[in-house]
Design a protein around this motif. Structure first.
Motif, PDB file in Angstrom:
ATOM      1  N   LEU A  44    -106.633  -3.821  59.365  1.00 54.94           N
ATOM      2  CA  LEU A  44    -108.319  -3.634  59.212  1.00 54.94           C
ATOM      3  C   LEU A  44    -109.723  -4.537  59.932  1.00 54.94           C
ATOM      4  O   LEU A  44    -110.808  -4.382  59.814  1.00 54.94           O
ATOM      5  CB  LEU A  44    -108.527  -4.509  57.836  1.00 54.94           C
ATOM      6  CG  LEU A  44    -107.490  -3.067  55.940  1.00 54.94           C
ATOM      7  CD1 LEU A  44    -107.610  -3.861  54.972  1.00 54.94           C
ATOM      8  CD2 LEU A  44    -108.219  -1.743  56.691  1.00 54.94           C
ATOM      9  N   GLY A  45    -109.087  -5.281  60.485  1.00 60.93           N
ATOM     10  CA  GLY A  45    -110.294  -6.687  60.906  1.00 60.93           C
ATOM     11  C   GLY A  45    -111.058  -7.189  60.603  1.00 60.93           C
ATOM     12  O   GLY A  45    -111.711  -7.956  61.230  1.00 60.93           O
ATOM     13  N   VAL A  46    -110.227  -7.563  59.404  1.00 59.87           N
ATOM     14  CA  VAL A  46    -110.921  -8.593  58.023  1.00 59.87           C
ATOM     15  C   VAL A  46    -110.098  -9.586  57.702  1.00 59.87           C
ATOM     16  O   VAL A  46    -109.007  -8.930  57.681  1.00 59.87           O
ATOM     17  CB  VAL A  46    -112.257  -7.677  57.554  1.00 59.87           C
ATOM     18  CG1 VAL A  46    -111.640  -6.461  56.493  1.00 59.87           C
ATOM     19  CG2 VAL A  46    -112.934  -8.617  56.875  1.00 59.87           C
ATOM     20  N   ALA A  47    -111.147 -10.471  57.358  1.00 61.71           N
ATOM     21  CA  ALA A  47    -110.329 -11.093  56.226  1.00 61.71           C
ATOM     22  C   ALA A  47    -110.494 -10.918  54.701  1.00 61.71           C
ATOM     23  O   ALA A  47    -111.635 -10.797  54.709  1.00 61.71           O
ATOM     24  CB  ALA A  47    -110.639 -12.766  57.125  1.00 61.71           C
ATOM     25  N   LEU A  48    -109.061 -10.678  54.680  1.00 54.79           N
ATOM     26  CA  LEU A  48    -109.606 -10.083  53.324  1.00 54.79           C
ATOM     27  C   LEU A  48    -109.343 -11.691  51.982  1.00 54.79           C
ATOM     28  O   LEU A  48    -109.653 -11.553  50.802  1.00 54.79           O
ATOM     29  CB  LEU A  48    -108.139  -9.228  52.570  1.00 54.79           C
ATOM     30  CG  LEU A  48    -108.922  -8.140  53.484  1.00 54.79           C
ATOM     31  CD1 LEU A  48    -107.272  -7.400  52.976  1.00 54.79           C
ATOM     32  CD2 LEU A  48    -109.590  -7.368  53.079  1.00 54.79           C
ATOM     33  N   LEU A  49    -108.801 -12.154  52.647  1.00 59.44           N
ATOM     34  CA  LEU A  49    -108.359 -13.726  51.603  1.00 59.44           C
ATOM     35  C   LEU A  49    -108.698 -15.279  52.272  1.00 59.44           C
ATOM     36  O   LEU A  49    -108.416 -15.719  53.743  1.00 59.44           O
ATOM     37  CB  LEU A  49    -106.906 -13.709  50.602  1.00 59.44           C
ATOM     38  CG  LEU A  49    -106.085 -13.217  50.410  1.00 59.44           C
ATOM     39  CD1 LEU A  49    -104.595 -12.892  50.800  1.00 59.44           C
ATOM     40  CD2 LEU A  49    -107.164 -12.284  49.267  1.00 59.44           C
ATOM     41  N   HIS A  50    -109.638 -16.281  51.567  1.00 58.24           N
ATOM     42  CA  HIS A  50    -109.503 -17.781  52.052  1.00 58.24           C
ATOM     43  C   HIS A  50    -108.498 -17.924  51.570  1.00 58.24           C
ATOM     44  O   HIS A  50    -108.180 -18.469  50.383  1.00 58.24           O
ATOM     45  CB  HIS A  50    -111.028 -17.825  51.437  1.00 58.24           C
ATOM     46  CG  HIS A  50    -112.203 -17.618  51.596  1.00 58.24           C
ATOM     47  ND1 HIS A  50    -112.758 -17.991  52.763  1.00 58.24           N
ATOM     48  CD2 HIS A  50    -113.159 -16.309  51.122  1.00 58.24           C
ATOM     49  CE1 HIS A  50    -113.894 -17.022  52.876  1.00 58.24           C
ATOM     50  NE2 HIS A  50    -114.533 -16.256  52.077  1.00 58.24           N
ATOM     51  N   ILE A  56    -106.218 -19.445  46.464  1.00 55.90           N
ATOM     52  CA  ILE A  56    -106.563 -18.523  47.645  1.00 55.90           C
ATOM     53  C   ILE A  56    -107.842 -17.638  46.964  1.00 55.90           C
ATOM     54  O   ILE A  56    -107.505 -17.146  45.754  1.00 55.90           O
ATOM     55  CB  ILE A  56    -105.370 -17.404  47.891  1.00 55.90           C
ATOM     56  CG1 ILE A  56    -104.448 -18.616  48.933  1.00 55.90           C
ATOM     57  CG2 ILE A  56    -105.712 -16.251  48.414  1.00 55.90           C
ATOM     58  CD1 ILE A  56    -103.015 -17.627  48.786  1.00 55.90           C
ATOM     59  N   THR A  57    -108.803 -17.262  47.454  1.00 56.94           N
ATOM     60  CA  THR A  57    -109.684 -16.736  46.570  1.00 56.94           C
ATOM     61  C   THR A  57    -110.217 -15.456  47.465  1.00 56.94           C
ATOM     62  O   THR A  57    -109.313 -15.298  49.018  1.00 56.94           O
ATOM     63  CB  THR A  57    -110.826 -17.745  46.644  1.00 56.94           C
ATOM     64  OG1 THR A  57    -111.667 -18.116  48.088  1.00 56.94           O
ATOM     65  CG2 THR A  57    -110.790 -18.482  45.562  1.00 56.94           C
ATOM     66  N   LEU A  58    -109.942 -14.471  47.228  1.00 62.77           N
ATOM     67  CA  LEU A  58    -110.969 -13.047  48.244  1.00 62.77           C
ATOM     68  C   LEU A  58    -112.651 -13.161  48.459  1.00 62.77           C
ATOM     69  O   LEU A  58    -113.282 -13.960  48.397  1.00 62.77           O
ATOM     70  CB  LEU A  58    -111.355 -11.934  47.276  1.00 62.77           C
ATOM     71  CG  LEU A  58    -109.453 -11.129  46.521  1.00 62.77           C
ATOM     72  CD1 LEU A  58    -110.685 -10.270  45.424  1.00 62.77           C
ATOM     73  CD2 LEU A  58    -109.140 -10.512  47.405  1.00 62.77           C
ATOM     74  N   THR A  59    -112.356 -12.873  50.124  1.00 64.20           N
ATOM     75  CA  THR A  59    -113.803 -12.588  50.667  1.00 64.20           C
ATOM     76  C   THR A  59    -114.356 -11.685  50.198  1.00 64.20           C
ATOM     77  O   THR A  59    -114.191 -10.706  48.748  1.00 64.20           O
ATOM     78  CB  THR A  59    -113.208 -12.670  51.725  1.00 64.20           C
ATOM     79  OG1 THR A  59    -112.695 -11.262  52.395  1.00 64.20           O
ATOM     80  CG2 THR A  59    -112.600 -13.681  52.748  1.00 64.20           C
TER      81      THR A  59
END
Length: 75
Positions: A44-50, A56-59
């Protein structure tokens, strides 16, 4: 890697709050779940999780992706 598998791993991590719990829920190894989520993020080319050592949290993008894809998996 199978896109469906990546998506299921991501959803399991979100719903259980971590990779270990997601692995227990899916019956896979923690490594397999982590690799699937990493592959999804790369594709996807994107971070989904911190990720931190404690939680762990969602971006913002991860939250939006979860909200859009969860109903598809539920069907």
């Amino acid at each position: 890697m199978d896109k469906f598998h990546e998506l299921n791993a991501f959803i399991a991590v979100v719903e259980t709050g971590g990779f270990s719990a997601a692995a227990r829920k899916t019956g896979e190894s923690q490594s397999a779940v982590s690799k699937a989520v990493n592959a999804l993020e790369k594709r996807l080319g994107v971070a989904l999780l911190h990720r931190t050592t404690r939680k762990i949290t969602l971006t913002d993008q991860g939250r939006k992706y979860y909200e859009r894809t969860k109903p598809l998996i539920d069907e």
